[in-house]
Design an enzyme around this catalytic site. Structure first.
Site, PDB file in Angstrom:
ATOM      1  N   GLU A  36      21.781  10.426 -55.819  1.00 15.75           N
ATOM      2  CA  GLU A  36      21.467  12.142 -55.618  1.00 15.75           C
ATOM      3  C   GLU A  36      20.177  12.087 -54.861  1.00 15.75           C
ATOM      4  O   GLU A  36      19.736  12.895 -54.161  1.00 15.75           O
ATOM      5  CB  GLU A  36      21.026  12.367 -57.706  1.00 15.75           C
ATOM      6  CG  GLU A  36      22.163  12.661 -57.868  1.00 15.75           C
ATOM      7  CD  GLU A  36      21.413  12.608 -59.506  1.00 15.75           C
ATOM      8  OE1 GLU A  36      22.747  13.290 -60.371  1.00 15.75           O
ATOM      9  OE2 GLU A  36      20.171  12.891 -59.786  1.00 15.75           O
TER      10      GLU A  36
ATOM     11  N   ALA B 213      18.645  18.988 -63.478  1.00 15.75           N
ATOM     12  CA  ALA B 213      17.639  17.920 -63.569  1.00 15.75           C
ATOM     13  C   ALA B 213      17.066  17.779 -65.059  1.00 15.75           C
ATOM     14  O   ALA B 213      17.561  18.503 -65.232  1.00 15.75           O
ATOM     15  CB  ALA B 213      16.326  18.943 -62.375  1.00 15.75           C
ATOM     16  N   ASP B 214      16.024  16.804 -65.512  1.00 16.34           N
ATOM     17  CA  ASP B 214      16.237  16.839 -66.338  1.00 16.34           C
ATOM     18  C   ASP B 214      14.839  17.049 -66.236  1.00 16.34           C
ATOM     19  O   ASP B 214      14.121  17.628 -67.943  1.00 16.34           O
ATOM     20  CB  ASP B 214      15.714  15.337 -66.688  1.00 16.34           C
ATOM     21  CG  ASP B 214      17.074  14.409 -65.992  1.00 16.34           C
ATOM     22  OD1 ASP B 214      18.379  14.646 -66.934  1.00 16.34           O
ATOM     23  OD2 ASP B 214      16.568  13.906 -65.322  1.00 16.34           O
TER      24      ASP B 214
ATOM     25  N   SER C 222      26.433  17.344 -66.549  1.00 19.68           N
ATOM     26  CA  SER C 222      26.637  19.237 -67.240  1.00 19.68           C
ATOM     27  C   SER C 222      26.585  20.223 -67.024  1.00 19.68           C
ATOM     28  O   SER C 222      27.262  20.565 -66.998  1.00 19.68           O
ATOM     29  CB  SER C 222      26.625  18.340 -68.745  1.00 19.68           C
ATOM     30  OG  SER C 222      25.127  18.561 -68.846  1.00 19.68           O
TER      31      SER C 222
ATOM     32  N   GLY D 253      17.822  11.605 -63.072  1.00 24.94           N
ATOM     33  CA  GLY D 253      18.628  10.148 -63.264  1.00 24.94           C
ATOM     34  C   GLY D 253      18.629  10.604 -65.238  1.00 24.94           C
ATOM     35  O   GLY D 253      18.341   8.928 -64.700  1.00 24.94           O
TER      36      GLY D 253
ATOM     37  N   GLY E 263      21.058  11.240 -66.050  1.00 25.39           N
ATOM     38  CA  GLY E 263      22.044  10.385 -66.068  1.00 25.39           C
ATOM     39  C   GLY E 263      22.620   8.934 -65.125  1.00 25.39           C
ATOM     40  O   GLY E 263      24.262   8.796 -65.150  1.00 25.39           O
TER      41      GLY E 263
HETATM   42  O1  LIG Z   1      20.034  13.615 -62.029  1.00 23.23           O
HETATM   43  C1  LIG Z   1      20.711  13.595 -62.869  1.00 23.23           C
HETATM   44  C2  LIG Z   1      22.035  12.518 -63.282  1.00 23.23           C
HETATM   45  O2  LIG Z   1      21.407  11.467 -62.534  1.00 23.23           O
HETATM   46  C3  LIG Z   1      20.681  14.771 -63.796  1.00 23.23           C
HETATM   47  O3  LIG Z   1      21.024  16.084 -62.856  1.00 23.23           O
HETATM   48  C4  LIG Z   1      20.216  15.391 -64.846  1.00 23.23           C
HETATM   49  O4  LIG Z   1      20.445  14.280 -65.952  1.00 23.23           O
HETATM   50  C5  LIG Z   1      20.743  16.583 -65.677  1.00 23.23           C
HETATM   51  O5  LIG Z   1      22.369  16.318 -66.103  1.00 23.23           O
HETATM   52  P1  LIG Z   1      22.739  17.219 -66.923  1.00 23.23           P
HETATM   53  O6  LIG Z   1      22.817  18.441 -66.638  1.00 23.23           O
HETATM   54  O7  LIG Z   1      23.538  17.016 -67.895  1.00 23.23           O
HETATM   55  O8  LIG Z   1      21.005  17.918 -67.827  1.00 23.23           O
END
Ligand SMILES: O=C(CO)[C@H](O)[C@H](O)COP(=O)(O)O
Length: 273
Positions: free
Chosen positions: A139, A119-120, A62, A131, A133
Site C-alpha cells: 500500500e 485506513a485504520d 473491507s 495495515g 489488514g
Molecule cells: O490498511 C489496510 C490493509 O492493510 C486497510 O485499508 C485498513 O486495515 C482498513 O481496513 P477496513 O477497510 O477493512 O477497515
C-alpha cells in the site's frame, strides 16, 4: 537506545474541509445504516474521482473492496473505460482479476493517477494508520507513487492522534530474529507505554504467525500515550535494520472521505500532498 521527543502539537499541515453534505444514501435512513453501509458510501463517493484512462491504485480491506467492486461495475456499464488497476495486495489482485479489471504493477506503470484505499485511523491532520489488514508495504509503495490518494473510511476511524484507537499500529519486520526487532521497537516507544505483539494468522487462535504477501512478519504496536513527533517516530522505526515498513502514512492522503450517520464529508489536504 535513543528515544523520541514529544512535541504536543503536530507540525504537519492542517487539512481543509471542502464539503460537508449529507449524501442521498445517508440522509434517507441514517439510523438503519450499518458500518458496512457507511464503508460502501465512502467507497462509491471515491470512485467518482476515477476518470477513464486512469491508472488506479486498488486498496485492500473491507472498505476498499467496495471501491474495487464499483470500478468493475462502471467498467461493465461502459461508464468507465481503459482503466488499469494496480493492486496493493494478493487479495485485491484476486478480487480485481475475478471482476475483469485490467491489472498491472509499478514496474510497468510507475506513475499512478489515483489510489483509493481504506485506513485504520485518521488523525485531524489526515495522517493515517494503515495495515491492520497486513498490506502496509505494498500500500505504501503504490500510494506513495500516486498523484492523488483518496482515503475512504467510516467515522469510527477518526482519532484525535495516531495510536489513539488503542488498536494495533503495524510494523512489518523480517522473520529473522523478529523478537529482537520487537524489543527494539518497544524500547523506542517506552515513553509512550508501548507494548508489542507478533500478529498471528486467522483469529489468532492457531498460534501461527501471520505472514505478509512479502514473506515477512507483522509486529503490532500498542500505545498507552501519544507518540508525539510522528515524523521523528517514522524515521526512528525505519532506522531499525530488521524493519521493512511501518503503518504510519504521514502526509500521504490528498483527500479523506468520511461516511457517517449524518452524511459524507470530503476533506482535502490544504496545498495537496
Ligand atoms: O490498511 C489496510 C490493509 O492493510 C486497510 O485499508 C485498513 O486495515 C482498513 O481496513 P477496513 O477497510 O477493512 O477497515
Amino acid at each position: 537506545m535513543a528515544t523520541i521527543s514529544l512535541p504536543q502539537s503536530p507540525s504537519l499541515d492542517s487539512p481543509q474541509t471542502l464539503m460537508m453534505a449529507p449524501s442521498s444514501s445517508s440522509s434517507t435512513a441514517p439510523s438503519s445504516l450499518t458500518q458496512d453501509d457507511l464503508k460502501k458510501i465512502a467507497a462509491y463517493k471515491a470512485v467518482e474521482f476515477v476518470r477513464s484512462g486512469m491508472v488506479v491504485g486498488l486498496g485492500t480491506g473491507s472498505t476498499a473492496r467496495h471501491a474495487v467492486d464499483r470500478i468493475a461495475e462502471l467498467l461493465d456499464q461502459g461508464e468507465l473505460r481503459d482503466i488499469i488497476g494496480i493492486p496493493t495486495s494478493s487479495t485485491t489482485h484476486e478480487q480485481a482479476l475475478a471482476l475483469g479489471i485490467p491489472l498491472s504493477d509499478l514496474d510497468s506503470h510507475p506513475v499512478v493517477d489515483l489510489a483509493i484505499d481504506g485506513a485504520d485511523e485518521v488523525d485531524p491532520f489526515l495522517n493515517l494508520v494503515k495495515g491492520r489488514g497486513g498490506s502496509l508495504l505494498r500500500e505504501k509503495m503504490v500510494e506513495g507513487a500516486c498523484k492523488e490518494f483518496v482515503v475512504i473510511v467510516d467515522e469510527s476511524k477518526l482519532v484525535d492522534y495516531l495510536g489513539g484507537s488503542l488498536l494495533a499500529m503495524p510494523v512489518e519486520v523480517i522473520k529473522f530474529c523478529w523478537k529482537f526487532s520487537a524489543e527494539r521497537l518497544r524500547a523506542l516507544f517506552e515513553y509512550a507505554g508501548c507494548t508489542t505483539r507478533l500478529r498471528l494468522s486467522g483469529d489468532g487462535k492457531e498460534g501461527e504467525p501471520y505472514v505478509t504477501d512479502n514473506g515477512n512478519y507483522v509486529v503490532d504496536l500498542y500505545f498507552k500515550r501519544e507518540i508525539g513527533d510522528l515524523s521523528a517516530a517514522s524515521d526512528a522505526i525505519l532506522r531499525l535494520a530488521g524493519v521493512v515498513e511501518h503503518g504510519m502514512f504521514l502526509k500521504m492522503a490528498s483527500t479523506v472521505i468520511v461516511a457517517g450517520k449524518h452524511g459524507v464529508r470530503v476533506i482535502n489536504r490544504e496545498g495537496g500532498r
